[in-house]
Scaffold this motif. Structure first.
Motif, short mmCIF file in Angstrom:
data_model
loop_
_atom_site.label_atom_id
_atom_site.label_comp_id
_atom_site.label_asym_id
_atom_site.label_seq_id
_atom_site.Cartn_x
_atom_site.Cartn_y
_atom_site.Cartn_z
N LEU A 78 0.82 -1.22 0.00
CA LEU A 78 0.00 0.00 0.00
C LEU A 78 0.85 1.27 0.00
CD1 LEU A 78 -2.82 -1.04 2.51
CD2 LEU A 78 -2.91 -1.01 0.00
N GLY A 79 2.06 1.18 0.56
CA GLY A 79 2.94 2.36 0.62
C GLY A 79 3.25 2.95 -0.75
N PRO A 80 3.74 2.13 -1.70
CA PRO A 80 4.02 2.67 -3.04
C PRO A 80 2.77 3.21 -3.74
CG PRO A 80 5.14 0.58 -2.73
CD PRO A 80 4.23 0.74 -1.56
N ILE A 81 1.62 2.56 -3.52
CA ILE A 81 0.38 3.07 -4.12
C ILE A 81 0.06 4.45 -3.56
CG2 ILE A 81 -2.12 2.72 -4.27
CD1 ILE A 81 -1.60 -0.27 -4.40
N ALA A 82 0.18 4.60 -2.23
CA ALA A 82 -0.06 5.90 -1.61
C ALA A 82 0.93 6.94 -2.14
CB ALA A 82 0.05 5.79 -0.09
N LEU A 83 2.18 6.52 -2.35
CA LEU A 83 3.20 7.43 -2.87
C LEU A 83 2.85 7.90 -4.29
CD1 LEU A 83 5.98 8.79 -2.47
CD2 LEU A 83 7.01 6.72 -3.45
N CYS A 84 2.36 6.98 -5.12
CA CYS A 84 1.97 7.33 -6.49
C CYS A 84 0.77 8.28 -6.49
CB CYS A 84 1.63 6.07 -7.28
SG CYS A 84 3.07 5.04 -7.68
N ILE A 85 -0.19 8.02 -5.60
CA ILE A 85 -1.35 8.92 -5.49
C ILE A 85 -0.89 10.31 -5.06
CG2 ILE A 85 -3.47 9.37 -4.20
CD1 ILE A 85 -3.87 6.32 -4.07
N ALA A 86 0.02 10.36 -4.07
CA ALA A 86 0.55 11.64 -3.61
C ALA A 86 1.33 12.33 -4.73
CB ALA A 86 1.45 11.43 -2.39
N GLY A 87 2.06 11.53 -5.53
CA GLY A 87 2.81 12.10 -6.65
C GLY A 87 1.91 12.75 -7.68
N VAL A 88 0.80 12.07 -8.01
CA VAL A 88 -0.16 12.64 -8.96
C VAL A 88 -0.80 13.90 -8.38
CG1 VAL A 88 -2.36 12.25 -10.15
CG2 VAL A 88 -0.65 10.43 -10.08
N ALA A 89 -1.18 13.85 -7.10
CA ALA A 89 -1.79 15.02 -6.45
C ALA A 89 -0.83 16.20 -6.45
CB ALA A 89 -2.20 14.67 -5.02
N PHE A 90 0.43 15.94 -6.16
CA PHE A 90 1.44 17.00 -6.17
C PHE A 90 1.62 17.57 -7.58
CE2 PHE A 90 6.01 18.00 -6.83
CZ PHE A 90 6.11 19.12 -6.01
N TYR A 91 1.62 16.70 -8.56
CA TYR A 91 1.88 17.15 -9.93
C TYR A 91 0.71 17.94 -10.51
CZ TYR A 91 4.23 17.22 -14.41
OH TYR A 91 4.88 17.65 -15.54
N ILE A 92 -0.50 17.76 -9.97
CA ILE A 92 -1.64 18.56 -10.41
C ILE A 92 -1.33 20.05 -10.24
CG2 ILE A 92 -4.01 19.21 -9.82
CD1 ILE A 92 -4.53 16.25 -9.23
N PHE A 93 -0.62 20.39 -9.15
CA PHE A 93 -0.24 21.78 -8.91
C PHE A 93 1.06 22.13 -9.62
CE2 PHE A 93 -2.98 20.52 -5.44
CZ PHE A 93 -3.83 21.60 -5.32
N LEU A 94 2.02 21.20 -9.60
CA LEU A 94 3.32 21.46 -10.21
C LEU A 94 3.20 21.70 -11.71
CD1 LEU A 94 6.41 21.59 -9.74
CD2 LEU A 94 6.48 19.14 -10.25
#
Length: 277
Positions: A78-94
């Motif tokens: 679940l950790g890598p999945i959460a990291l990927c979700i966080a990465g997408v969320a971060f990139y929405i702003f970036l």
């Protein structure tokens, strides 16, 4: 269309390094997790049977067979999945802000391109969706490989075999990311697309009006949420469950489409009229 494809390809190339890194982390961590969790179970089995002299039947009666669900529920999976979700969320702003704050304020060159400014919006939202679906597709490819590793490590007497569909359906949090049907896929990722369009519009409000834009962005997001759930509020507090579930479902889809169209129109207006170069 040609300019849209070029811009979308450009944006996807810009995110490719981050995308590749996240895929690599997911691959390594999840496979290591399968090995670690399987070894933990086997070490426990050896300890109980050889040191405490338990029979296989006694061990299985007490501790049960190992299921792949034990791996899926671990932080390794679940950790890598959460990291990927966080990465997408971060990139929405970036994906927007780095154009303004990056070297040489690249956004000025982007807005001066001989194409509709709304094309920029579509290219960026396409990139987010491609990135998201890419993670999901990679996870679907990775799951059968992990199941093979699991089966290769844990003897058949000690494991409870499951297929990919069983693994996904048994985990509600995973079944949202990997829907079990085409309809669920459209609904879940359609809702995600709607959320991204609202966030994009909020970012453009902030870029257009600075501090006042933050208030406008929050207000816009709140109005969009209220509009989206308005059929549910109407059903619960006004018409006393007048609508059938299917009618309510269709009303929600219609409201989602209206809000999505409104986000596109508002973003186009802000890009054309309020953001200057």
């Amino acid at each position: 269309m040609k300019n849209y494809i070029k811009l979308a390809n450009f944006e996807i190339n810009r995110v490719s390094k981050l995308f590749t890194v996240l895929l690599g982390i997911t691959l390594i961590v999840q496979i290591v997790g399968v090995i670690v969790e399987a070894r933990k179970y086997l070490n426990m089995a050896n300890e109980k049977m050889y040191e405490e002299m338990m029979s296989i039947a006694e061990f299985l009666e007490m501790f049960n067979q190992m299921s792949f669900i034990q791996v899926v529920r671990s932080v390794w999976f679940l950790g890598p999945i959460a990291l990927c979700i966080a990465g997408v969320a971060f990139y929405i702003f970036l994906i927007w802000y780095r154009d303004w704050f990056g070297r040489n304020t690249f956004v000025y060159r982007l807005l001066m391109l001989p194409t509709s400014r709304l094309t920029i919006f579509f290219a960026k939202i396409t990139t987010i969706m491609v990135m998201t679906l890419g993670f999901v597709a990679f996870q679907l490819i990775l799951l059968p490989i992990e199941l093979l590793i699991f089966k290769g490590m844990v003897p058949s007497d000690f494991r409870n075999d499951m297929g990919v569909r069983e693994v996904v359906s048994s985990m509600p949090e995973i079944s949202i990311i990997i829907p079990g049907s085409l309809l669920e896929l459209i609904l879940y990722y359609g809702a995600g697309l709607l959320a991204v369009s609202i966030l994009f519009t909020g970012i453009l409000f902030e870029r257009s009006f600075k501090w006042k834009g933050i208030f406008a962005a929050v207000l816009y997001g709140a109005v969009a949420v209220v509009l989206f759930i308005s059929p549910l509020l109407l059903q619960e507090f006004v018409v006393d469950h007048f609508f059938y579930p299917l009618e309510l479902f269709l009303l929600e889809i219609v409201m989602g489409l209206i809000i999505f169209a409104g986000s596109i129109w508002t973003s186009g207006f802000l890009l054309k009229k309020k953001i200057t170069v």
